[in-house]
Write an enzyme that holds these catalytic residues in place. Structure first.
Site, PDB file in Angstrom:
ATOM      1  N   SER A   1      10.957  31.460   3.296  1.00 49.91           N
ATOM      2  CA  SER A   1      10.981  30.484   2.207  1.00 49.91           C
ATOM      3  C   SER A   1       9.950  29.377   2.367  1.00 49.91           C
ATOM      4  CB  SER A   1      12.396  29.920   2.093  1.00 49.91           C
ATOM      5  OG  SER A   1      12.504  29.082   0.979  1.00 49.91           O
TER       6      SER A   1
ATOM      7  N   ASP B   1       7.528  27.243  -3.652  1.00 45.73           N
ATOM      8  CA  ASP B   1       7.605  27.392  -2.197  1.00 45.73           C
ATOM      9  C   ASP B   1       7.080  28.779  -1.818  1.00 45.73           C
ATOM     10  OD1 ASP B   1       9.742  28.916  -3.082  1.00 45.73           O
ATOM     11  OD2 ASP B   1      11.042  28.378  -1.412  1.00 45.73           O
TER      12      ASP B   1
ATOM     13  N   ASP C   1       8.240  31.655  -1.123  1.00 43.38           N
ATOM     14  CA  ASP C   1       8.760  32.888  -1.717  1.00 43.38           C
ATOM     15  C   ASP C   1       9.131  32.732  -3.184  1.00 43.38           C
ATOM     16  OD1 ASP C   1      10.933  31.240  -1.028  1.00 43.38           O
ATOM     17  OD2 ASP C   1      12.293  32.945  -1.041  1.00 43.38           O
TER      18      ASP C   1
ATOM     19  N   ASP D   1      11.342  30.910  -4.996  1.00 39.74           N
ATOM     20  CA  ASP D   1      12.635  30.622  -5.630  1.00 39.74           C
ATOM     21  C   ASP D   1      12.772  29.135  -5.957  1.00 39.74           C
ATOM     22  OD1 ASP D   1      12.951  29.905  -3.001  1.00 39.74           O
ATOM     23  OD2 ASP D   1      14.890  30.900  -2.718  1.00 39.74           O
TER      24      ASP D   1
HETATM   25 MG    MG Z   1      12.522  29.721  -1.053  1.00 41.39          MG
END
Ligand code: MG
Length: 455
Positions: free
Chosen positions: A95, A235, A237, A239
């Site tokens: 993340s 961020d 990844d 999300d």
């Molecule tokens: Mg994330």
């Protein structure tokens, strides 16, 4: 040993998180599911392929088929897991953590992140080493997809959202997993797009993979120079999303969350909004004014997603920028957040700074008190009684995560840190004076509880 935390498994590469552990997680998931197909994607981290190969090996050994999609954002992987009828989805990502970290996040066939119970089951299998490996002639097979596999997700966004105005957007994927798909979606929506840090690079040379006021200073400058309507950052990844307004100012996470929640409720005429115990009370102010109510959960997107499902909420989100758009799917989705924010601005005929201007800004204070890890939970338990005595006017006590007291004009949250020998205090007040007064009294209660237990 606790392998999985609030957001899957995380660790330092080749320290806590080794290829050996990844192959065992692969075998544990294979053992747990028994048969079927697993979708697998990763963010841009340098260690991603090493961990992916280990996971694949473990899954194949248990007879599962694996479909490797390469670099994709977490919400895209979650969506495709359900859409393509897979039995599970595996995302290799840490993340927003620094580049030396990586992690593994598991989704079920509905695209929901594994909850605590299922994570514990995987952990038990990893620990026991009781893997159900298949016979040599029944090993699973691997298929490799490319970026075109994300088309069903792109179609889902473009089918659901149309923009009338040619918005000027600066997109900053931070060299993470959204680098190719996010600019593509904004262009397809008719926006005038400028992308920075869009090249995939697991060393994150452009900025930290965690978007915040500090790491987005360069983006803020570019938004101004470009005369853009908005700056959007994700961020590692994808999300989470964070925003820069048309004046080049970082938009406060809590306030934009509250404004979006209010917008969603106006459209569906009331309903429930889910957020975590740390979010600002400006969320209640905005949601209640729009005829809705707020449910608060523990910190962690899994808990927010579970509550969204349970309460059939209209919207869910945490102040780190991870928002769930229930009409689309139940994984926090930074790309959807940014596109839907533009749609909200268009519907309300406002600029981004105007959109959040109605949301009150309350001062938040944070303090950490050192505390031995062995007694952290006992201290929090004892603090609850002391706080009740300290604040007899308390309106509501919540124990979903630590102790949280809603007070006249503010609130206080006392939690044991999940990873460090600390007790964390968070206070919010309608004014700085109120916040400081609450903090002084709460801090005294925490110190007293510590003293009592160290006696
Ligand atoms: Mg994330």
């Amino acid at each position: 040993m606790e392998l999985f935390g609030t957001s899957g498994l995380r660790g330092l590469v080749n320290a806590g998180l080794t290829p050996n552990l990844a192959v065992r997680v692969g075998m544990a998931l294979g053992t747990f599911i028994g048969k079927g197909k697993v979708l697998l994607a990763r963010d841009t981290r340098f260690s991603g392929l090493m961990l992916e190969n280990a996971l694949v090996s473990g899954l194949l050994g248990c007879g599962l088929g694996v479909y490797c999609l390469g670099v994709l954002p977490t919400p895209v992987l979650a969506y495709l897991t359900k859409r393509l009828g897979a039995d599970a989805g595996l995302m290799v990502t840490a993340s927003h953590n620094p580049p030396q970290y990586n992690g593994i996040k598991v989704f079920d066939g509905n695209g929901m992140a594994y909850d605590e119970k299922r994570q514990e089951k995987l952990e038990k299998i990893v620990e026991s080493g009781d893997f159900r490996l298949t016979e040599w002639c029944n090993l699973g097979e691997t298929k490799y997809g490319d970026e075109s596999q994300s088309q069903p997700y792109v179609d889902m966004v473009l089918k659901g959202i149309k923009l009338g105005k040619k918005w000027r957007v600066v997109v900053d994927p931070g060299c993470g997993a959204t680098g190719s798909i996010a600019p593509k979606i904004f262009k397809a929506l008719g926006c005038d797009v400028k992308a920075i840090n869009a090249q995939p690079d697991g060393f994150f040379p452009g900025r930290s993979p965690e978007p915040n006021a500090e790491s987005l200073k360069p983006l803020a400058k570019i938004v101004k120079a470009f005369g853009a309507d908005i700056g959007v950052a994700y961020d590692g990844d994808g999300d989470r999303a964070a925003f820069i307004d048309e004046n080049g100012a970082f938009v406060d996470f809590d306030r934009v969350l509250a404004a979006c929640a209010a917008h969603v409720l106006k459209k569906c005429e009331g309903g429930t909004v889910v957020t975590n115990v740390e979010a600002s009370m400006c969320v209640e102010k905005m949601v209640e004014a729009s005829g809705g109510k707020v449910v608060r959960t523990r910190v962690g997107d899994v808990y927010v997603a579970e509550a969204v499902k349970k309460f059939r909420a209209a919207f869910g989100g945490e102040p780190c920028g991870a928002w769930i758009h229930t009409e689309y799917h139940l994984c926090p989705d930074g790309i959807l957040s940014s596109v839907l924010l533009l749609k909200a601005l268009e519907d309300e005929g406002k600029s981004l700074s105007e959109f959040v201007a109605d949301v009150p800004a309350y001062p938040v204070l944070r303090k950490n008190v050192r505390c031995r890890s062995e007694i952290k939970d006992a201290v929090v338990g004892r603090v609850e009684r002391l706080l009740k005595r300290t604040f007899p006017d308390c309106r509501l006590i919540s124990r979903v995560d630590g102790v949280r007291l809603s007070l006249e004009g503010g609130w206080v949250l006392v939690r044991a840190s999940g990873t460090e020998p600390l007790i964390r205090l968070t206070v919010e007040g309608e004014s700085l004076k109120t916040a400081e007064a609450i903090m002084d009294r709460a801090l005294a209660a925490v110190n007293k509880a510590l003293e009592d237990l160290e006696k």
